[in-house]
Design a protein around this motif. Structure first.
Motif, PDB file in Angstrom:
ATOM      1  N   ILE A  29     122.425  66.593 129.099  1.00 42.95           N
ATOM      2  CA  ILE A  29     122.259  67.369 127.870  1.00 42.95           C
ATOM      3  C   ILE A  29     123.563  67.227 127.086  1.00 42.95           C
ATOM      4  CG2 ILE A  29     122.076  69.722 126.937  1.00 42.95           C
ATOM      5  CD1 ILE A  29     120.298  70.375 129.391  1.00 42.95           C
ATOM      6  N   PRO A  30     123.487  66.945 125.783  1.00 38.07           N
ATOM      7  CA  PRO A  30     124.717  66.798 125.006  1.00 38.07           C
ATOM      8  C   PRO A  30     125.664  67.989 125.200  1.00 38.07           C
ATOM      9  CG  PRO A  30     122.843  66.108 123.694  1.00 38.07           C
ATOM     10  CD  PRO A  30     122.287  66.710 124.962  1.00 38.07           C
ATOM     11  N   GLY A  31     126.903  67.670 125.533  1.00 33.77           N
ATOM     12  CA  GLY A  31     127.934  68.687 125.707  1.00 33.77           C
ATOM     13  C   GLY A  31     128.067  69.234 127.118  1.00 33.77           C
ATOM     14  N   SER A  32     127.071  69.004 127.980  1.00 31.47           N
ATOM     15  CA  SER A  32     127.128  69.631 129.309  1.00 31.47           C
ATOM     16  C   SER A  32     128.228  69.037 130.184  1.00 31.47           C
ATOM     17  CB  SER A  32     125.774  69.546 130.015  1.00 31.47           C
ATOM     18  OG  SER A  32     125.440  68.214 130.345  1.00 31.47           O
ATOM     19  N   GLY A 125     121.285  79.138 134.871  1.00 37.99           N
ATOM     20  CA  GLY A 125     120.002  78.493 135.100  1.00 37.99           C
ATOM     21  C   GLY A 125     119.144  78.510 133.862  1.00 37.99           C
ATOM     22  N   ASP A 126     118.014  77.811 133.954  1.00 39.68           N
ATOM     23  CA  ASP A 126     117.054  77.793 132.840  1.00 39.68           C
ATOM     24  C   ASP A 126     115.707  78.364 133.243  1.00 39.68           C
ATOM     25  OD1 ASP A 126     116.380  75.548 134.464  1.00 39.68           O
ATOM     26  OD2 ASP A 126     115.367  74.612 132.765  1.00 39.68           O
ATOM     27  N   TRP A 142     123.253  83.901 134.053  1.00 45.85           N
ATOM     28  CA  TRP A 142     123.334  83.380 132.684  1.00 45.85           C
ATOM     29  C   TRP A 142     122.149  82.449 132.471  1.00 45.85           C
ATOM     30  CZ3 TRP A 142     127.449  84.066 129.087  1.00 45.85           C
ATOM     31  CH2 TRP A 142     128.498  84.871 129.547  1.00 45.85           C
ATOM     32  N   LEU A 143     121.423  82.659 131.388  1.00 44.83           N
ATOM     33  CA  LEU A 143     120.277  81.820 131.033  1.00 44.83           C
ATOM     34  C   LEU A 143     120.643  80.945 129.843  1.00 44.83           C
ATOM     35  CD1 LEU A 143     117.169  81.166 131.323  1.00 44.83           C
ATOM     36  CD2 LEU A 143     116.809  82.929 129.570  1.00 44.83           C
ATOM     37  N   VAL A 144     120.366  79.646 129.962  1.00 48.82           N
ATOM     38  CA  VAL A 144     120.520  78.739 128.826  1.00 48.82           C
ATOM     39  C   VAL A 144     119.159  78.542 128.173  1.00 48.82           C
ATOM     40  CG1 VAL A 144     122.566  77.496 129.640  1.00 48.82           C
ATOM     41  CG2 VAL A 144     120.288  76.741 130.367  1.00 48.82           C
ATOM     42  N   ARG A 145     119.171  78.270 126.878  1.00 45.47           N
ATOM     43  CA  ARG A 145     117.916  78.028 126.157  1.00 45.47           C
ATOM     44  C   ARG A 145     117.457  76.571 126.284  1.00 45.47           C
ATOM     45  NH1 ARG A 145     120.614  81.701 122.475  1.00 45.47           N
ATOM     46  NH2 ARG A 145     119.454  83.663 122.409  1.00 45.47           N
ATOM     47  N   GLY A 156     110.054  86.826 129.664  1.00 41.86           N
ATOM     48  CA  GLY A 156     110.731  88.081 129.969  1.00 41.86           C
ATOM     49  C   GLY A 156     110.890  88.313 131.460  1.00 41.86           C
ATOM     50  N   GLY A 157     111.232  89.559 131.810  1.00 38.71           N
ATOM     51  CA  GLY A 157     111.425  89.922 133.200  1.00 38.71           C
ATOM     52  C   GLY A 157     112.724  89.422 133.798  1.00 38.71           C
ATOM     53  N   LEU A 158     113.718  89.176 132.952  1.00 38.23           N
ATOM     54  CA  LEU A 158     114.999  88.663 133.428  1.00 38.23           C
ATOM     55  C   LEU A 158     115.724  89.726 134.258  1.00 38.23           C
ATOM     56  CD1 LEU A 158     116.321  86.945 130.164  1.00 38.23           C
ATOM     57  CD2 LEU A 158     114.976  85.932 132.017  1.00 38.23           C
ATOM     58  N   PRO A 159     116.504  89.318 135.252  1.00 35.02           N
ATOM     59  CA  PRO A 159     117.284  90.292 136.010  1.00 35.02           C
ATOM     60  C   PRO A 159     118.215  91.082 135.085  1.00 35.02           C
ATOM     61  CG  PRO A 159     117.326  88.154 137.109  1.00 35.02           C
ATOM     62  CD  PRO A 159     116.684  87.949 135.763  1.00 35.02           C
ATOM     63  N   PRO A 160     118.465  92.341 135.410  1.00 34.93           N
ATOM     64  CA  PRO A 160     119.375  93.148 134.586  1.00 34.93           C
ATOM     65  C   PRO A 160     120.720  92.455 134.417  1.00 34.93           C
ATOM     66  CG  PRO A 160     118.300  94.508 136.249  1.00 34.93           C
ATOM     67  CD  PRO A 160     117.942  93.079 136.562  1.00 34.93           C
ATOM     68  N   GLY A 161     121.247  92.555 133.204  1.00 32.29           N
ATOM     69  CA  GLY A 161     122.563  91.993 132.923  1.00 32.29           C
ATOM     70  C   GLY A 161     122.581  90.517 132.603  1.00 32.29           C
ATOM     71  N   THR A 162     121.413  89.864 132.569  1.00 29.31           N
ATOM     72  CA  THR A 162     121.375  88.434 132.272  1.00 29.31           C
ATOM     73  C   THR A 162     121.916  88.180 130.871  1.00 29.31           C
ATOM     74  OG1 THR A 162     119.472  88.058 133.717  1.00 29.31           O
ATOM     75  CG2 THR A 162     119.890  86.403 132.020  1.00 29.31           C
ATOM     76  N   GLN A 163     122.861  87.268 130.772  1.00 32.39           N
ATOM     77  CA  GLN A 163     123.405  86.829 129.491  1.00 32.39           C
ATOM     78  C   GLN A 163     122.648  85.581 129.055  1.00 32.39           C
ATOM     79  OE1 GLN A 163     126.138  88.337 127.794  1.00 32.39           O
ATOM     80  NE2 GLN A 163     125.703  89.958 129.270  1.00 32.39           N
ATOM     81  N   VAL A 164     122.378  85.449 127.769  1.00 29.13           N
ATOM     82  CA  VAL A 164     121.620  84.317 127.241  1.00 29.13           C
ATOM     83  C   VAL A 164     122.464  83.595 126.192  1.00 29.13           C
ATOM     84  CG1 VAL A 164     119.488  83.570 126.117  1.00 29.13           C
ATOM     85  CG2 VAL A 164     119.465  85.580 127.622  1.00 29.13           C
ATOM     86  N   ARG A 165     122.570  82.264 126.338  1.00 34.35           N
ATOM     87  CA  ARG A 165     123.291  81.448 125.367  1.00 34.35           C
ATOM     88  C   ARG A 165     122.499  80.169 125.124  1.00 34.35           C
ATOM     89  NH1 ARG A 165     125.211  85.641 125.738  1.00 34.35           N
ATOM     90  NH2 ARG A 165     127.369  86.332 125.687  1.00 34.35           N
ATOM     91  N   ASP A 166     122.861  79.442 124.074  1.00 35.95           N
ATOM     92  CA  ASP A 166     122.114  78.241 123.694  1.00 35.95           C
ATOM     93  C   ASP A 166     122.166  77.153 124.750  1.00 35.95           C
ATOM     94  OD1 ASP A 166     121.166  79.261 121.321  1.00 35.95           O
ATOM     95  OD2 ASP A 166     122.776  78.395 120.105  1.00 35.95           O
ATOM     96  N   ASN A 167     123.345  76.947 125.352  1.00 39.81           N
ATOM     97  CA  ASN A 167     123.497  75.839 126.303  1.00 39.81           C
ATOM     98  C   ASN A 167     124.750  76.064 127.132  1.00 39.81           C
ATOM     99  OD1 ASN A 167     125.694  75.050 124.610  1.00 39.81           O
ATOM    100  ND2 ASN A 167     124.278  73.874 123.346  1.00 39.81           N
ATOM    101  N   LEU A 168     124.981  75.174 128.075  1.00 43.80           N
ATOM    102  CA  LEU A 168     126.138  75.303 128.955  1.00 43.80           C
ATOM    103  C   LEU A 168     127.441  75.242 128.175  1.00 43.80           C
ATOM    104  CD1 LEU A 168     127.235  75.582 131.830  1.00 43.80           C
ATOM    105  CD2 LEU A 168     127.054  73.081 132.038  1.00 43.80           C
TER     106      LEU A 168
END
Length: 179
Positions: A29-32, A125-126, A142-145, A156-168
């Motif tokens: 993935i670009p940038g990873s 993870g994704d 941490w969830l990447v898009r 939905g249903g993500l574990p509490p505290g999950t952070q979401v960002r566009d990519n690694l």
């Protein structure tokens, strides 16, 4: 010790519902890779924890999986980074193993290998199963898009505290303060 646990498909490389079955199909993935290299230079230990049921399903062999990982390590080295370890579950979803995410086995093996608890260790993870395995061991999820991330977020249903960002790369920018 600064440790991070990354899923492979959808976080580091492009994912495919048809599986990544050869080194030629493995595309970063670009940038990873640059993001991982930045973590390496900053003193982080970077570990991959990946389900690879394509082996159990007969889609590719362990030899091929090792070749895929050799390509990933080679391209990462060219970007100036390295992986400290790759933990793999090659079992199928019906094999009943404890290492296949969302089960905690791979994460427990990582904790044992490094002789640490995983409390607040970031895990990226994704998919929901990546986040569930991480959260079950006290990791900060941490969830990447990228990859299956958008689908995971929509369900939905993500574990509490999950952070979401566009990519690694965006996550690493945040962790390293743009350095």
């Amino acid at each position: 010790m600064k440790l991070v646990i990354l899923d492979r498909d959808g976080v580091i490389n492009e994912d495919s519902d048809a599986y990544i079955k050869s080194p030629a199909e493995w595309q970063a993935i670009p940038g990873s890779l640059n993001a991982i290299a930045r973590l390496s230079r900053a003193g982080w230990r970077v570990v991959v924890a990946t389900n690879q049921s394509g082996v159990a399903r007969g889609y590719f062999s362990m030899e091929t999986l090792n070749a895929i990982h050799a390509k990933m390590r080679r391209e990462l080295a060219e970007a100036g980074g390295h992986l400290d370890a790759i933990f793999v579950c090659t079992h199928g979803p019906d094999d009943g193993c404890r290492c296949r995410k969302p089960e905690p086995g791979m994460f427990q093996d990582i904790a044992c290998r490094y002789d640490i608890t995983l409390d607040n260790v970031p895990a990226v993870g994704d998919s929901l199963r990546d986040l569930q395995a991480a959260a079950s061991q006290g990791c900060a999820p941490w969830l990447v898009r990228t990859g299956k991330g958008l689908r995971t977020l929509e369900k939905g249903g993500l574990p509490p505290g999950t952070q979401v960002r566009d990519n690694l790369a965006a996550i690493v920018d945040e962790w390293l303060g743009g350095n």
